[in-house]
Enzyme design. Structure first.
Site, PDB file in Angstrom:
ATOM      1  N   PHE A 111      -8.178   1.086  -1.437  1.00 21.88           N
ATOM      2  CA  PHE A 111      -8.950  -0.032  -1.980  1.00 21.88           C
ATOM      3  C   PHE A 111      -8.128  -0.747  -3.051  1.00 21.88           C
ATOM      4  CE2 PHE A 111     -11.967   3.135  -0.427  1.00 21.88           C
ATOM      5  CZ  PHE A 111     -12.700   2.369   0.460  1.00 21.88           C
ATOM      6  N   VAL A 160       0.830  -1.208   0.000  1.00 19.02           N
ATOM      7  CA  VAL A 160       0.000   0.000   0.000  1.00 19.02           C
ATOM      8  C   VAL A 160       0.866   1.260   0.000  1.00 19.02           C
ATOM      9  CG1 VAL A 160      -1.677   1.306   1.345  1.00 19.02           C
ATOM     10  CG2 VAL A 160      -1.903  -1.169   1.135  1.00 19.02           C
ATOM     11  N   LYS A 166     -14.186   1.279   4.845  1.00 22.68           N
ATOM     12  CA  LYS A 166     -13.162   0.302   4.445  1.00 22.68           C
ATOM     13  C   LYS A 166     -13.543  -1.110   4.897  1.00 22.68           C
ATOM     14  CE  LYS A 166      -9.500  -1.761   3.314  1.00 22.68           C
ATOM     15  NZ  LYS A 166      -8.330  -1.667   2.563  1.00 22.68           N
ATOM     16  N   LYS A 176      -3.500 -15.022  -4.887  1.00 27.35           N
ATOM     17  CA  LYS A 176      -4.256 -14.768  -6.117  1.00 27.35           C
ATOM     18  C   LYS A 176      -3.227 -14.530  -7.220  1.00 27.35           C
ATOM     19  CE  LYS A 176      -4.987  -9.844  -6.137  1.00 27.35           C
ATOM     20  NZ  LYS A 176      -5.967  -8.785  -6.150  1.00 27.35           N
ATOM     21  N   ASP A 219      10.751   3.347   5.645  1.00 31.16           N
ATOM     22  CA  ASP A 219      10.441   2.023   6.179  1.00 31.16           C
ATOM     23  C   ASP A 219      11.468   1.681   7.242  1.00 31.16           C
ATOM     24  OD1 ASP A 219       8.499  -0.380   4.874  1.00 31.16           O
ATOM     25  OD2 ASP A 219      10.039  -1.044   6.279  1.00 31.16           O
ATOM     26  N   PHE A 223     -16.544 -10.491  -8.165  1.00 28.69           N
ATOM     27  CA  PHE A 223     -16.456 -11.253  -6.913  1.00 28.69           C
ATOM     28  C   PHE A 223     -17.533 -12.325  -6.796  1.00 28.69           C
ATOM     29  CE2 PHE A 223     -12.968  -9.599  -4.338  1.00 28.69           C
ATOM     30  CZ  PHE A 223     -12.496  -8.688  -5.271  1.00 28.69           C
ATOM     31  N   GLY A 258     -14.744 -20.933  -5.720  1.00 22.58           N
ATOM     32  CA  GLY A 258     -13.435 -21.573  -5.657  1.00 22.58           C
ATOM     33  C   GLY A 258     -13.145 -22.096  -4.270  1.00 22.58           C
ATOM     34  N   CYS A 316      -5.573  -8.973   3.455  1.00 23.65           N
ATOM     35  CA  CYS A 316      -6.646  -8.076   3.891  1.00 23.65           C
ATOM     36  C   CYS A 316      -7.923  -8.780   4.318  1.00 23.65           C
ATOM     37  CB  CYS A 316      -6.946  -7.078   2.784  1.00 23.65           C
ATOM     38  SG  CYS A 316      -5.624  -5.887   2.606  1.00 23.65           S
TER      39      CYS A 316
HETATM   40  C1  UDX Z   1      -1.366  -2.383   4.198  1.00 21.60           C
HETATM   41  C2  UDX Z   1      -2.007  -1.671   5.367  1.00 21.60           C
HETATM   42  O1  UDX Z   1      -1.107  -0.975   6.080  1.00 21.60           O
HETATM   43  C3  UDX Z   1      -2.865  -2.598   6.124  1.00 21.60           C
HETATM   44  O2  UDX Z   1      -3.432  -1.968   7.219  1.00 21.60           O
HETATM   45  C4  UDX Z   1      -3.930  -2.954   5.168  1.00 21.60           C
HETATM   46  O3  UDX Z   1      -4.930  -3.675   5.768  1.00 21.60           O
HETATM   47  C5  UDX Z   1      -3.326  -3.718   4.042  1.00 21.60           C
HETATM   48  O4  UDX Z   1      -2.388  -2.981   3.437  1.00 21.60           O
HETATM   49  P1  UDX Z   1       0.639  -3.750   3.373  1.00 21.60           P
HETATM   50  O5  UDX Z   1       1.133  -2.564   2.616  1.00 21.60           O
HETATM   51  O6  UDX Z   1       0.127  -4.916   2.622  1.00 21.60           O
HETATM   52  O7  UDX Z   1      -0.465  -3.277   4.466  1.00 21.60           O
HETATM   53  O8  UDX Z   1       1.615  -4.199   4.473  1.00 21.60           O
HETATM   54  P2  UDX Z   1       3.092  -4.689   4.392  1.00 21.60           P
HETATM   55  O9  UDX Z   1       3.420  -5.162   3.034  1.00 21.60           O
HETATM   56  O10 UDX Z   1       3.247  -5.555   5.580  1.00 21.60           O
HETATM   57  O11 UDX Z   1       3.901  -3.336   4.617  1.00 21.60           O
HETATM   58  C6  UDX Z   1       3.982  -2.615   5.776  1.00 21.60           C
HETATM   59  C7  UDX Z   1       5.349  -1.949   5.805  1.00 21.60           C
HETATM   60  O12 UDX Z   1       5.445  -1.145   6.955  1.00 21.60           O
HETATM   61  C8  UDX Z   1       6.501  -2.940   5.832  1.00 21.60           C
HETATM   62  O13 UDX Z   1       7.405  -2.631   4.790  1.00 21.60           O
HETATM   63  C9  UDX Z   1       7.147  -2.711   7.197  1.00 21.60           C
HETATM   64  O14 UDX Z   1       8.533  -2.919   7.208  1.00 21.60           O
HETATM   65  C10 UDX Z   1       6.763  -1.290   7.463  1.00 21.60           C
HETATM   66  N1  UDX Z   1       6.776  -0.937   8.901  1.00 21.60           N
HETATM   67  C11 UDX Z   1       6.138  -1.703   9.799  1.00 21.60           C
HETATM   68  C12 UDX Z   1       7.443   0.199   9.304  1.00 21.60           C
HETATM   69  O15 UDX Z   1       8.026   0.881   8.492  1.00 21.60           O
HETATM   70  N2  UDX Z   1       7.430   0.534  10.613  1.00 21.60           N
HETATM   71  C13 UDX Z   1       6.829  -0.207  11.552  1.00 21.60           C
HETATM   72  O16 UDX Z   1       6.856   0.134  12.738  1.00 21.60           O
HETATM   73  C14 UDX Z   1       6.176  -1.367  11.127  1.00 21.60           C
HETATM   74  C1  UDX Z   2      -8.602  -6.634  -1.289  1.00 18.23           C
HETATM   75  C2  UDX Z   2      -9.674  -5.615  -1.723  1.00 18.23           C
HETATM   76  O1  UDX Z   2     -10.233  -6.008  -2.970  1.00 18.23           O
HETATM   77  C3  UDX Z   2      -9.069  -4.233  -1.806  1.00 18.23           C
HETATM   78  O2  UDX Z   2     -10.058  -3.280  -2.171  1.00 18.23           O
HETATM   79  C4  UDX Z   2      -8.562  -3.985  -0.401  1.00 18.23           C
HETATM   80  O3  UDX Z   2      -8.376  -2.746  -0.057  1.00 18.23           O
HETATM   81  C5  UDX Z   2      -7.401  -4.914  -0.123  1.00 18.23           C
HETATM   82  O4  UDX Z   2      -7.980  -6.209  -0.098  1.00 18.23           O
HETATM   83  P1  UDX Z   2      -6.671  -8.023  -2.428  1.00 18.23           P
HETATM   84  O5  UDX Z   2      -6.575  -8.718  -1.120  1.00 18.23           O
HETATM   85  O6  UDX Z   2      -5.440  -7.537  -3.091  1.00 18.23           O
HETATM   86  O7  UDX Z   2      -7.649  -6.764  -2.324  1.00 18.23           O
HETATM   87  O8  UDX Z   2      -7.364  -9.033  -3.444  1.00 18.23           O
HETATM   88  P2  UDX Z   2      -8.812  -9.317  -4.053  1.00 18.23           P
HETATM   89  O9  UDX Z   2      -8.712  -9.192  -5.523  1.00 18.23           O
HETATM   90  O10 UDX Z   2      -9.854  -8.544  -3.383  1.00 18.23           O
HETATM   91  O11 UDX Z   2      -8.976 -10.873  -3.698  1.00 18.23           O
HETATM   92  C6  UDX Z   2      -9.019 -11.320  -2.367  1.00 18.23           C
HETATM   93  C7  UDX Z   2      -9.247 -12.805  -2.324  1.00 18.23           C
HETATM   94  O12 UDX Z   2     -10.543 -13.146  -2.757  1.00 18.23           O
HETATM   95  C8  UDX Z   2      -8.277 -13.620  -3.172  1.00 18.23           C
HETATM   96  O13 UDX Z   2      -7.828 -14.729  -2.427  1.00 18.23           O
HETATM   97  C9  UDX Z   2      -9.116 -14.090  -4.342  1.00 18.23           C
HETATM   98  O14 UDX Z   2      -8.695 -15.334  -4.852  1.00 18.23           O
HETATM   99  C10 UDX Z   2     -10.493 -14.227  -3.691  1.00 18.23           C
HETATM  100  N1  UDX Z   2     -11.602 -14.092  -4.649  1.00 18.23           N
HETATM  101  C11 UDX Z   2     -11.825 -12.904  -5.276  1.00 18.23           C
HETATM  102  C12 UDX Z   2     -12.457 -15.168  -4.875  1.00 18.23           C
HETATM  103  O15 UDX Z   2     -12.273 -16.256  -4.302  1.00 18.23           O
HETATM  104  N2  UDX Z   2     -13.496 -15.008  -5.746  1.00 18.23           N
HETATM  105  C13 UDX Z   2     -13.756 -13.845  -6.383  1.00 18.23           C
HETATM  106  O16 UDX Z   2     -14.712 -13.775  -7.148  1.00 18.23           O
HETATM  107  C14 UDX Z   2     -12.877 -12.757  -6.147  1.00 18.23           C
END
Ligand code: UDX
Ligand code: UDX
Length: 434
Positions: A150, A11, A202, A318, A30, A247, A251, A258
């Site tokens: 999102f 993100v 969200k 996925k 980071d 969606f 499967g 998330c």
């Molecule tokens: C994000 C959002 O932050 C989470 O709340 C949401 O639900 C999903 O997407 P994501 O970007 O997928 O999470 O997380 P991740 O790939 O784990 O990255 C978080 C980053 O924050 C990591 O690179 C980690 O090293 C960094 N981090 C964590 C910091 O820089 N400081 C900290 O104290 C903890």
């Molecule tokens: C999700 C949300 O879509 C995004 O908006 C949010 O903020 C972060 O979380 P992501 O987790 O990257 O995104 O993937 P997404 O494409 O939503 O799929 C999530 C899971 O649902 C996957 O495991 C996928 O395989 C499953 N899925 C999705 C199904 O099983 N069937 C579907 O029709 C769609």
């Protein structure tokens, strides 16, 4: 504007590079030194389409820089985005310790009016917690905004640049105006609301999407019993614009970083307010059962599984991502291990080292870099992720390498009629066995 993004995960990094690409001056922070060193050299530590290209382009233009020094990242900027992880605690609640930690650092370092925008998914009320932490550290004026993301992994850059809506949750007119200005060139609707509502939007969105998936999976299970076809059911349901066609793919259920954690977190938020969210509890249970049903199907087809070798295609949660967090494939692999199955596996992107070090994988996996090699001496192929390269494989090769030509398709990517024609024993989800 001068913008900082704290956390360079999926993100944070996508937010950072996209804002840099729009002409802002961006600093990404980071805690992870290795990540930052790689990023400084234009290398992205995970697989996500377009991100590396954007990092290199903006590094060359001096539009983005990377640091592990939170002082540099939080000082003298107009907007600080929080995008650190909010992992799940053992009891299902969201772990806010990373958020609390960066909030404290923000409080220690800001020296002039700053807007703190939270992108991480957090329980309703967290913006207030962030506010209190910062207030305890400084007397500088600041505002908090909730601006949930999102982004879907695999298409995160596209999703950032072409969102269907932008949510700006604010209790300050001044901050709200500035963030509206930041997003002024985006063509989608902008929903301005209060912070609590933004935080709820969200969770409610993710919970609804997960509910759609569990719903269609239950319909698929019934389809199998009554001789109906889930693909046609989904297609026809999706033609109704009140339902929509997204969606509705049946499967082995949802996974990823998330949905599983957000759905449990919302269920916990409800409980903490003395509300039992019955529907969500079922969504979680159905998702879990979907994995078990696949194992039952494999067992029905192959008999006693002990000592048998099975090949898994797809470990990422996925397609188009290397992310294996909460992947359905991992649950399937663990359930197979419980039955003393020897597992061969192939994924186009998931990193072998990550898989080996993954704390949730209970046994040995033989990992292959070639999908056909992975099939050798296996009793069956199980498709767990619908990668494009699995959709039109060399079926003759699959037949030659497997001991028996058997495919269990957890994502309905093949046609049952075609499979029968070319001589496979074939089982999928919610479709008649042919
Ligand atoms: C994000 C959002 O932050 C989470 O709340 C949401 O639900 C999903 O997407 P994501 O970007 O997928 O999470 O997380 P991740 O790939 O784990 O990255 C978080 C980053 O924050 C990591 O690179 C980690 O090293 C960094 N981090 C964590 C910091 O820089 N400081 C900290 O104290 C903890
Ligand atoms: C999700 C949300 O879509 C995004 O908006 C949010 O903020 C972060 O979380 P992501 O987790 O990257 O995104 O993937 P997404 O494409 O939503 O799929 C999530 C899971 O649902 C996957 O495991 C996928 O395989 C499953 N899925 C999705 C199904 O099983 N069937 C579907 O029709 C769609």
């Amino acid at each position: 504007m001068n913008i900082s993004v704290l956390g360079t995960g999926y993100v944070g990094l996508v937010t950072g590079v996209c804002l840099a690409n729009l002409g802002h001056n961006v600093t990404c922070y980071d805690i992870d030194k290795n990540k930052i060193e790689l990023l400084k050299c234009g290398k992205v530590p995970f697989f996500e389409p377009q991100v590396e290209e954007f990092v290199i382009k903006n590094l060359l233009k001096n539009g983005i820089n990377f640091t592990t020094d939170i002082k540099i990242a939080t000082k003298d900027c107009d907007i600080v985005f929080i995008a650190v992880g909010t992992p799940q605690k053992e009891n299902g609640e969201a772990d806010l310790s990373y958020i609390e930690n960066v909030a404290m650092q923000i409080g220690k370092n800001i020296s002039a009016y700053t807007i703190i925008v939270n992108k991480s998914t957090v329980p309703i009320g967290t913006a207030n917690l962030i506010k209190t932490i910062i207030e305890n550290e400084c007397d500088v004026e600041f505002d908090i905004i909730s601006n949930p993301e999102f982004l879907r992994e695999g298409s995160a850059v596209e999703d950032f640049l072409n969102p269907e809506r932008i949510i700006i949750g604010s209790n300050s007119e001044k901050a709200s105006e500035i963030i509206n200005e930041l997003y002024k060139d985006f063509l989608c609707p902008i929903v301005n609301t209060n912070i609590e509502t933004a935080e709820m939007i969200k969770y409610a969105s993710n919970a609804f999407l997960a509910t759609k998936i569990s719903f269609i999976n239950e319909i698929a299970n019934i389809c199998e019993k009554v001789g109906a076809d889930i693909d046609d059911v989904s297609h026809a349901m999706g033609l109704d614009s009140r339902i929509g066609n997204k969606f509705l793919n049946a499967g082995i259920g949802y996974g990823g970083s998330c949905f599983p954690k957000d759905i449990k977190a919302l269920s916990n938020i409800a409980l903490s307010h003395n509300y039992d969210f019955e529907l969500l509890k079922s969504v979680i249970k159905v998702n879990c059962n979907q994995r078990l049903f696949l194992i039952n199907k494999i067992q029905k087809l192959l008999g006693n599984l002990e000592g048998k070798k099975i090949c898994i295609w797809g470990i990422a949660f996925k397609p188009d991502t290397d992310d294996i967090r909460e992947s359905a494939a991992i649950d399937i692999i663990n359930l197979l291990h419980n039955k003393s199955v020897v597992v061969n596996a192939y994924d186009p992107q998931a990193n072998h080292e990550h898989i080996r070090n993954h704390e949730k994988i209970t046994g040995e996996i033989n990992l292959f870099s070639d999908k056909y090699e992975a099939l050798k001496n296996c009793e069956a192929l199980v498709v767990t992720t619908e990668w494009e390269e699995f959709k039109i494989p060399d079926f003759d090769k699959i037949k030659t390498y497997l001991i028996n030509p058997t495919i269990i398709d957890g994502r309905n990517i093949y046609s049952p009629i075609k499979m029968k024609k070319i001589g496979f024993k074939y089982i999928s989800i919610g479709r008649k066995e042919i």
